[in-house]
Design a protein around this motif. Structure first.
Motif, mmCIF file in Angstrom:
data_model
loop_
_atom_site.group_PDB
_atom_site.id
_atom_site.type_symbol
_atom_site.label_atom_id
_atom_site.label_comp_id
_atom_site.label_asym_id
_atom_site.label_seq_id
_atom_site.Cartn_x
_atom_site.Cartn_y
_atom_site.Cartn_z
ATOM 1 N N GLY A 1 0.620 -1.104 0.094
ATOM 2 C CA GLY A 1 0.103 -0.080 0.024
ATOM 3 C C GLY A 1 0.879 1.433 0.151
ATOM 4 O O GLY A 1 0.661 2.182 -0.502
ATOM 5 N N SER A 2 2.019 1.219 0.641
ATOM 6 C CA SER A 2 2.825 2.366 0.791
ATOM 7 C C SER A 2 3.702 2.583 -0.397
ATOM 8 O O SER A 2 4.575 3.333 -0.703
ATOM 9 N N ARG A 3 3.998 1.358 -1.173
ATOM 10 C CA ARG A 3 4.837 1.370 -2.405
ATOM 11 C C ARG A 3 6.195 1.507 -1.931
ATOM 12 O O ARG A 3 7.343 1.749 -2.567
ATOM 13 N N ARG A 4 6.547 1.033 -0.603
ATOM 14 C CA ARG A 4 7.830 1.026 -0.160
ATOM 15 C C ARG A 4 8.234 -0.095 0.526
ATOM 16 O O ARG A 4 7.384 -0.970 0.825
ATOM 17 N N SER A 5 9.641 -0.382 0.315
ATOM 18 C CA SER A 5 10.079 -1.837 1.273
ATOM 19 C C SER A 5 10.027 -1.400 2.743
ATOM 20 O O SER A 5 11.233 -1.619 3.202
ATOM 21 N N VAL A 6 9.017 -1.053 3.281
ATOM 22 C CA VAL A 6 9.060 -0.776 4.686
ATOM 23 C C VAL A 6 8.585 -1.742 5.560
ATOM 24 O O VAL A 6 7.551 -2.463 5.117
ATOM 25 N N ILE A 7 9.162 -2.385 6.465
ATOM 26 C CA ILE A 7 8.848 -3.522 7.537
ATOM 27 C C ILE A 7 8.218 -2.598 8.806
ATOM 28 O O ILE A 7 8.798 -1.828 9.471
ATOM 29 N N ALA A 8 6.839 -2.815 8.772
ATOM 30 C CA ALA A 8 5.851 -2.249 9.760
ATOM 31 C C ALA A 8 6.412 -2.541 11.068
ATOM 32 O O ALA A 8 6.661 -3.504 11.483
ATOM 33 N N THR A 9 6.148 -1.598 12.142
ATOM 34 C CA THR A 9 6.536 -1.790 13.405
ATOM 35 C C THR A 9 5.481 -2.639 14.042
ATOM 36 O O THR A 9 4.367 -2.891 13.692
ATOM 37 N N LEU B 1 -6.160 0.356 3.171
ATOM 38 C CA LEU B 1 -6.127 1.561 3.957
ATOM 39 C C LEU B 1 -5.053 2.274 3.834
ATOM 40 O O LEU B 1 -5.093 3.646 3.787
ATOM 41 N N VAL B 2 -3.672 1.503 3.856
ATOM 42 C CA VAL B 2 -2.552 2.285 3.594
ATOM 43 C C VAL B 2 -2.407 3.150 2.313
ATOM 44 O O VAL B 2 -2.189 4.442 2.418
ATOM 45 N N GLU B 3 -3.063 2.517 1.083
ATOM 46 C CA GLU B 3 -2.772 3.247 -0.084
ATOM 47 C C GLU B 3 -3.661 4.330 -0.051
ATOM 48 O O GLU B 3 -3.414 5.473 -0.775
ATOM 49 N N ASN B 4 -5.154 4.095 0.557
ATOM 50 C CA ASN B 4 -5.882 5.432 0.407
ATOM 51 C C ASN B 4 -5.556 6.224 1.300
ATOM 52 O O ASN B 4 -5.660 7.525 1.204
ATOM 53 N N PHE B 5 -4.912 6.234 2.417
ATOM 54 C CA PHE B 5 -4.499 7.127 3.479
ATOM 55 C C PHE B 5 -3.206 7.975 2.986
ATOM 56 O O PHE B 5 -3.057 9.137 3.019
ATOM 57 N N ALA B 6 -2.532 7.059 2.170
ATOM 58 C CA ALA B 6 -1.336 7.736 1.643
ATOM 59 C C ALA B 6 -1.421 8.555 0.400
ATOM 60 O O ALA B 6 -0.935 9.558 0.239
ATOM 61 N N GLU B 7 -2.661 8.483 -0.321
ATOM 62 C CA GLU B 7 -2.854 9.259 -1.328
ATOM 63 C C GLU B 7 -3.334 10.791 -0.954
ATOM 64 O O GLU B 7 -3.631 11.482 -1.508
ATOM 65 N N VAL B 8 -3.759 10.790 0.527
ATOM 66 C CA VAL B 8 -4.225 12.124 0.761
ATOM 67 C C VAL B 8 -3.051 12.629 1.797
ATOM 68 O O VAL B 8 -3.367 13.604 2.632
ATOM 69 N N GLY B 9 -2.123 11.980 1.749
ATOM 70 C CA GLY B 9 -0.961 12.478 2.671
ATOM 71 C C GLY B 9 -0.800 11.863 3.989
ATOM 72 O O GLY B 9 -0.166 12.669 5.026
ATOM 73 N N ILE B 10 -1.402 11.042 4.418
ATOM 74 C CA ILE B 10 -1.244 10.329 5.764
ATOM 75 C C ILE B 10 -0.377 9.264 5.891
ATOM 76 O O ILE B 10 -0.629 8.510 5.161
ATOM 77 N N GLU B 11 0.474 9.326 6.717
ATOM 78 C CA GLU B 11 1.530 8.225 6.982
ATOM 79 C C GLU B 11 0.809 7.049 7.806
ATOM 80 O O GLU B 11 -0.087 7.076 8.293
ATOM 81 N N THR B 12 1.580 5.763 7.519
ATOM 82 C CA THR B 12 0.844 4.592 8.169
ATOM 83 C C THR B 12 0.644 4.698 9.653
ATOM 84 O O THR B 12 -0.052 4.099 10.070
ATOM 85 N N SER B 13 1.851 5.249 10.035
ATOM 86 C CA SER B 13 1.985 5.461 11.561
ATOM 87 C C SER B 13 0.658 6.451 12.172
ATOM 88 O O SER B 13 0.251 6.238 13.395
ATOM 89 N N GLN B 14 -0.090 7.062 11.465
ATOM 90 C CA GLN B 14 -1.308 7.972 11.883
ATOM 91 C C GLN B 14 -2.531 7.269 11.185
ATOM 92 O O GLN B 14 -3.374 7.944 11.656
ATOM 93 N N ILE B 15 -2.620 6.234 10.782
ATOM 94 C CA ILE B 15 -3.751 5.737 10.119
ATOM 95 C C ILE B 15 -4.546 5.298 11.416
ATOM 96 O O ILE B 15 -5.690 5.495 11.609
ATOM 97 N N GLY B 16 -3.928 4.406 12.323
ATOM 98 C CA GLY B 16 -4.721 3.926 13.497
ATOM 99 C C GLY B 16 -5.358 5.136 14.369
ATOM 100 O O GLY B 16 -6.347 5.041 14.667
ATOM 101 N N THR B 17 -4.453 6.171 14.685
ATOM 102 C CA THR B 17 -5.280 7.233 15.398
ATOM 103 C C THR B 17 -6.413 7.905 14.650
ATOM 104 O O THR B 17 -7.311 8.066 15.186
#
Length: 620
Positions: free
Chosen positions: A85-93, A114-130
């Motif tokens: 979803g983030s299009r990056r080789s990130v290993i989530a916490t 979720l990650v893709e839709n939030f990323a498209e409006v400028g919201i990082e993965t770490s902020q999705i839960g909040t």
């Protein structure tokens, strides 16, 4: 009831019995961790350079995922989804993995989406839960279905890039909540806003509303239409809904709302001008009229802390017998569910409803665990607590290091093949088999499955096996073996125990002459050394070197002693073997170098001096 209790007890018993021994569970956890890390490595096309990091991520997330009702496979799928979803080789916490897995279970939305839709409006993965938790809390404060509304939010996330929502995701959530409450399609609001975002469209639409007598809110003001279409699409949606509900009426006989005759004609014209489907407009009109009626019967003496409280109370009400709205409220003292007329709700009863709302779970993880039934909750609690221990050990840096170290050794060996030597493939197979066995030894030791003493013995035996395998390869094979070990040793630079052991073994194999020391040579050299020693040296030596002992030097005392030659009479050795079998020289060497035999020889010297010419018989 008794049957349900017995079934729950049996299920609980099976859960506990299924835990198995702690050591077995630890080894299973190590294997599970490794398998999931391999899935991540394949998905990331990472070339195994981040394998240790992946093992760590799996181990840390295991207990949380299991507690939420998932299994070990959900860890890798969630991490992969986040990365995709983030299009990056990130290993989530660990927090991100459990939070987004809980979101998937609660909302039914995949982590990648979720990650893709939030990323498209400028919201990082770490902020999705909040953001999700705040939105869910707001939706619940209105008495609405969070799963349904959040589904609308997720599908319409792109609106945040088209319009300006004052509170970001919160503003979009409010608009989605209103649309859900009044059965309005958010996409209709989006299309209408596009029509009035420029001056020409806004003026034309305002004129149409005025002609139809629908100048509700700011629909008749072109400048207001333009402003709302950009900065407050929620207000634009609210104006449209208010324009429709004036064409409804309540049928006392059927206790239902209907569109009046005038409304049928007007709403048809409104549908033509706005482009919003007629059926959509009528459904919204009826839902809005119903909400207004519920709000109108609420006791005006009630004290509401927030505007949402009144809508919450109205949404909790349903129409009962006689057409009156009622609210279900639990009596904490008796446990009964009482039906109270909406018009007769008191401040005390409102406070009780507020308390229920305040005590509702707020985090995604808590919401998900509350979805589990009693039996599953117990099972998951037990399993997650066990996982904390087993994966805590599996994820320890020592064990992770040895696992990835073994992997690096095997790949270093495989990459060091001399293709010109046909024996290379056989060498790789032999060495890698030995490395796998060595890895299993380290894992068993690190998980306390074997003692340190057993570990040392088995490791020494395994190293001797490797030497013997080298000796069996022939001259060309020996040279290839030497080259492969030398090259591999250079590539293995890690600090894990198994990698250190491999480098040490490599140095032993690659002797000072540059040739491997074979098992036969090793045994022959040892026999020659001990042949020159006295029986006192053989039995009593501790840490002295063979050369020091042969010279009669004691490193423990620091003084020199002369070699003592002990003479005693002849003795006979009888070795019983099965008919038709013979002993090899190596087996004979092993017998004569046995401590039991040496001790017997020494005991002969302790006999009285008058028997120094006696004879003895040893049966072995």
């Amino acid at each position: 009831m008794a049957d349900n209790l017995n079934e729950s007890y049996d299920n609980l018993k099976k859960t506990i019995e299924g835990l198995g021994s702690p050591i077995d569970r630890i080894l299973e956890s190590i294997e599970d961790m490794a398998n999931e890390a391999d899935k991540l490595n394949a998905a990331f096309v990472a070339g195994r350079v981040r394998l240790d990091e992946m093992n760590d991520a799996v181990a840390k997330s295991a207990a949380g995922i299991i507690r939420l009702g998932g299994d070990i496979g959900d860890i890798s799928s969630t991490i992969i989804g986040i990365a995709d979803g983030s299009r990056r080789s990130v290993i989530a916490t660990e927090d991100q993995v459990t939070k987004l897995y809980a979101a998937y279970k609660v909302l039914g939305i995949e982590s990648e989406t979720l990650v893709e839709n939030f990323a498209e409006v400028g919201i990082e993965t770490s902020q999705i839960g909040t953001n999700l938790e705040h939105s869910i809390e707001y939706i619940q404060s209105l008495g609405l279905n969070a799963k349904t509304v959040m589904g609308d939010v997720n599908r319409n996330m792109s609106l945040m890039n088209r319009f300006n929502f004052a509170d970001g995701v919160g503003g979009l959530t409010k608009m989605a909540a209103q649309a859900s409450m009044l059965r309005f399609d958010m996409s209709a609001t989006k299309d209408f806003a596009e029509k009035v975002i420029d001056p020409e469209g806004a003026i034309s639409m305002a004129s149409a509303f005025q002609r139809l007598g629908l100048s509700v809110g700011q629909l008749g003001d072109p400048f207001a239409l333009m402003n709302d279409s950009i900065n407050d699409p929620g207000a634009l949606q609210d104006s449209l809904i208010k324009a429709t509900k004036q064409f409804t009426q309540f049928d006392e006989k059927t206790k239902t709302f209907k569109i009046n005759p005038q409304g049928i004609l007007t709403l048809r014209e409104m549908a033509k001008e706005t482009g919003i489907n007629y059926d959509q407009l009528t459904k919204t009109a009826l839902a809005a009229a119903d909400l207004d009626k519920r709000l109108s019967v609420i006791n005006p003496q009630l004290n509401f802390e927030k505007p949402e409280d009144k809508e919450f109370l109205a949404n909790m009400a349903t129409m009962g017998e006689g057409g009156e709205y009622v609210v279900n409220l639990k009596n904490d003292k008796t446990g009964d569910i009482n039906k109270i007329k909406l018009s007769e709700i008191t401040n005390e009863e409102l406070a009780a409803l507020r308390k229920q709302q305040a005590e509702a779970p707020k985090t995604l993880e808590d919401i998900q665990t509350k979805q589990l039934n009693v039996q599953e909750n117990i099972n998951r609690t037990i399993s997650s607590n066990v996982a904390k221990g087993t994966f805590g050990i599996a994820g320890a840096s020592v064990i992770r290091g040895n696992y990835t170290g073994a992997d690096r050794i095997s790949r270093a060996v495989s990459s060091s093949v001399d293709k010109a030597v046909p024996e290379s493939a056989a060498i790789i197979e032999k060495v890698n088999d030995s490395i796998e066995k060595m890895s299993a030894l380290f894992l068993a030791k690190d998980s306390n499955k074997i003692s340190a003493e057993d570990f040392s013995k088995k490791l020494a035996s395994l190293e001797d096996t490797i030497l013997k395998d080298a000796n069996s390869l022939g001259e060309k094979g020996m040279e290839a073996f030497k080259d492969i070990i030398a090259e591999s040793s250079k590539k293995v630079t890690g600090s894990s125990g198994i990698e250190k052991e491999f480098r040490s073994l490599s140095q032993e194999i690659l002797s000072a002459t540059g040739k491997p020391v074979t098992a036969t040579e090793h045994l022959k050299k040892k026999a020659e050394e001990e042949k020159s020693l006295s029986y006192a040296d053989i039995i009593g030596r501790k840490s002295e070197s063979p050369k020091e002992k042969a010279a009669g030097l004691s490193t423990s005392s620091g003084t020199s002693t002369s070699k003592t030659k002990v003479e005693f009479g002849e003795f006979k050795i009888v070795i019983d073997t099965p008919p038709g079998t013979t002993l090899t020289q190596q087996q004979l060497n092993a017998i004569f170098n046995n401590d039991k035999f040496k001790q017997y020889v020494v005991s002969l010297t302790n006999q009285s001096s008058t028997e120094n010419k006696g004879s003895g018989v040893v049966t072995y």
